[in-house]
Design a protein around this motif. Structure first.
Motif, short mmCIF file in Angstrom:
data_model
loop_
_atom_site.label_atom_id
_atom_site.label_comp_id
_atom_site.label_asym_id
_atom_site.label_seq_id
_atom_site.Cartn_x
_atom_site.Cartn_y
_atom_site.Cartn_z
N ASP A 115 103.51 65.60 65.18
CA ASP A 115 104.43 66.18 65.88
C ASP A 115 103.09 67.20 66.56
O ASP A 115 103.19 67.73 67.64
CB ASP A 115 105.37 67.48 64.82
N PHE A 116 101.84 67.66 65.50
CA PHE A 116 100.53 68.32 65.59
C PHE A 116 99.58 67.35 65.40
O PHE A 116 99.42 66.43 64.40
CB PHE A 116 100.67 69.47 64.46
N ARG A 117 98.27 67.48 66.10
CA ARG A 117 97.08 67.30 65.22
C ARG A 117 96.17 68.29 65.08
O ARG A 117 95.90 68.92 65.74
CB ARG A 117 96.39 66.60 66.32
N VAL A 118 95.67 68.24 64.08
CA VAL A 118 94.91 69.38 63.52
C VAL A 118 93.40 68.56 63.09
O VAL A 118 93.56 67.74 62.62
CB VAL A 118 95.73 70.36 61.75
N ARG A 119 93.03 70.19 63.04
CA ARG A 119 91.37 69.88 62.41
C ARG A 119 90.65 70.45 60.92
O ARG A 119 91.34 72.01 61.22
CB ARG A 119 90.79 69.87 63.83
N ILE A 120 90.51 70.37 60.75
CA ILE A 120 90.18 71.01 58.59
C ILE A 120 88.17 71.34 59.96
O ILE A 120 86.91 70.64 60.44
CB ILE A 120 88.93 70.12 58.42
N PRO A 121 87.81 72.68 59.60
CA PRO A 121 86.80 73.22 60.32
C PRO A 121 85.74 73.17 59.58
O PRO A 121 85.77 72.95 58.22
CB PRO A 121 86.99 75.05 60.42
N MET A 122 84.08 72.57 59.91
CA MET A 122 83.09 71.72 59.05
C MET A 122 81.93 72.76 59.79
O MET A 122 81.29 72.37 60.45
CB MET A 122 83.21 70.73 59.02
N PRO A 123 81.27 73.75 59.02
CA PRO A 123 80.33 74.79 60.05
C PRO A 123 79.24 74.27 59.69
O PRO A 123 78.18 74.48 60.41
CB PRO A 123 80.26 76.36 59.86
N GLY A 124 79.01 72.92 58.88
CA GLY A 124 77.84 72.85 57.95
C GLY A 124 77.47 71.28 59.62
O GLY A 124 76.67 71.18 59.73
N GLY A 125 78.65 70.96 59.93
CA GLY A 125 78.16 69.82 61.05
C GLY A 125 78.65 68.68 60.77
O GLY A 125 78.48 67.61 61.47
N THR A 126 79.06 68.34 59.63
CA THR A 126 79.38 67.12 59.21
C THR A 126 80.67 66.58 60.28
O THR A 126 81.25 67.42 60.47
CB THR A 126 79.97 67.28 57.93
N GLU A 127 80.35 65.49 60.95
CA GLU A 127 81.57 64.51 61.94
C GLU A 127 82.58 64.40 61.22
O GLU A 127 83.42 64.60 62.28
CB GLU A 127 80.77 63.23 62.03
N SER A 128 83.03 63.92 59.98
CA SER A 128 84.18 63.55 59.50
C SER A 128 84.03 63.93 58.04
O SER A 128 83.10 63.73 57.22
CB SER A 128 85.09 62.09 59.60
N LEU A 129 85.10 63.87 57.55
CA LEU A 129 85.67 63.54 55.56
C LEU A 129 85.63 62.36 54.93
O LEU A 129 86.81 61.51 55.65
CB LEU A 129 86.05 64.81 55.39
N ASN A 130 85.95 61.74 54.16
CA ASN A 130 86.71 60.67 53.55
C ASN A 130 88.39 61.19 53.52
O ASN A 130 88.79 62.01 53.54
CB ASN A 130 85.35 59.84 52.69
N ALA A 131 88.77 60.34 53.20
CA ALA A 131 89.87 60.86 53.04
C ALA A 131 90.70 61.30 52.16
O ALA A 131 91.48 62.51 51.90
CB ALA A 131 90.94 59.31 53.02
N GLY A 132 89.57 61.52 50.84
CA GLY A 132 90.52 62.04 49.53
C GLY A 132 89.62 63.37 49.73
O GLY A 132 90.69 64.07 49.05
N VAL A 133 88.57 63.33 50.44
CA VAL A 133 88.36 64.89 49.94
C VAL A 133 89.74 65.70 51.36
O VAL A 133 89.40 67.16 51.20
CB VAL A 133 87.00 64.86 50.63
N ALA A 134 89.65 65.01 52.84
CA ALA A 134 90.17 65.97 53.74
C ALA A 134 91.71 65.77 53.74
O ALA A 134 92.62 67.20 53.52
CB ALA A 134 90.48 64.46 55.06
#
Length: 314
Positions: free
Chosen positions: A282-301
């Motif tokens: 229904d929605f697709r959301v993002r986690i803001p990451m000002p440090g520039g990291t492209e992605s987080l692993n599943a556990g952290v996200a």
């Protein structure tokens, strides 16, 4: 005279000495090993047969979510760590005449303290066969098949408690340690369970149990034969499906839907959400990451989004 010569030719002449071998044959060979360790003895055959009967075998599917397969944890350090972390176990195989060092003693003590774990002595060749030649160091722990829940059970349990369901679904996550970390986060933030696909996904192995740090004992994991259909069934039941994506339309902190009945879908670190799963959200959301990291692993996200959901519910 000729007859006499024939009689004389039958007599033995000088013989080569035995070199003391007859005396060696009379010397003792040490204590007699127990019957279970003597090859060919009836008790040795019985011990080998009992060990073979308990070798890991795929378990037939049972229950609504089915069962996984049994698993072997091998090696002294690995067995001790699994027992310390509360990984479920049914049998601890111990090699006959094993060197009784500190790790062996600890494994035996932990198994005895836990209760319900049977001890079985087995010859080294049998342990080699059971573990396909892995370096088991004389200790093998049998982990029983994990009993998965059905995806519908997670939402039903939440409604029975009078709360809105908070569920995490994993899409394409293949590392059992990530699954264990997600289970731990779901438990920490009051979630009701985790859904994983039946194929091409991490399952509840000993590694996942260890990473969950005991949370797997109180947080159910459900297995879906088709993740897209499971998400569609959740939507029909009134849950909002929220997918995490680097190019999501909104930031996770701005989505008020996290405060209600929700399924949070986390994709793999490299590929993210699959196409069909992404279209089901229904929605697709993002986690803001000002440090520039492209992605987080599943556990952290999953931990970040679960915190936001918990905060909005509180």
């Amino acid at each position: 005279m000729a007859a006499n010569n024939r009689r004389m030719s039958g007599k033995k002449g000088a013989q080569v000495g035995s070199g003391g071998q007859r005396r060696k044959g009379l010397e003792g060979k040490g204590p007699t090993p127990p019957a279970e360790a003597r090859k060919g003895h009836k008790k040795n055959r019985i011990a080998g047969a009992r060990a073979k009967q308990l070798v890991r075998k795929p378990s037939p599917r049972g229950g609504r979510g089915g069962k996984g397969t049994s698993e072997m944890v091998v090696g002294r350090n690995s067995v001790v760590e699994a027992l310390r972390e509360g990984v479920p176990a049914t049998m601890l195989y111990v090699q006959q005449f094993i060197d009784n060092d500190e790790r062996v003693r600890e494994a035996l003590q932990l198994a005895a303290d836990r209760g319900g774990i049977h001890l079985m002595e087995a010859p080294r060749p049998e342990l080699d066969r059971m573990t396909n030649g892995l370096n088991h160091q004389g200790l093998v722990l049998q982990v029983p098949p994990y009993e998965y829940a059905h995806p519908e059970d997670l939402a039903a349990a939440a409604y029975d408690e009078g709360t809105d369901p908070l569920i995490v679904a994993l899409d394409g996550v293949t590392d059992p340690r990530n699954l264990g970390a997600v289970v731990r986060s779901v438990s920490a933030f009051g979630g009701h369970g985790v859904v994983v696909p039946e194929r091409r996904a991490a399952g509840m192995t000993a590694g996942a149990w260890k990473t969950s740090a005991g949370a797997a004992a109180r947080t159910p994991v459900a297995r879906a034969s088709n993740l897209t259909r499971a998400l569609e069934a959740y939507k029909k039941a009134g849950l909002v499906v929220v997918g995490l994506a680097a190019d999501g339309e909104a930031e996770v902190g701005d989505l008020e839907a996290l405060g209600g009945p929700v399924v949070i879908v986390v994709g793999s670190e490299g590929k993210g959400l699959s196409r069909l799963v992404g279209e089901t959200c229904d929605f697709r959301v993002r986690i803001p990451m000002p440090g520039g990291t492209e992605s987080l692993n599943a556990g952290v996200a999953a931990g970040v989004v679960l915190y936001e959901a918990s905060r909005k519910r509180g």
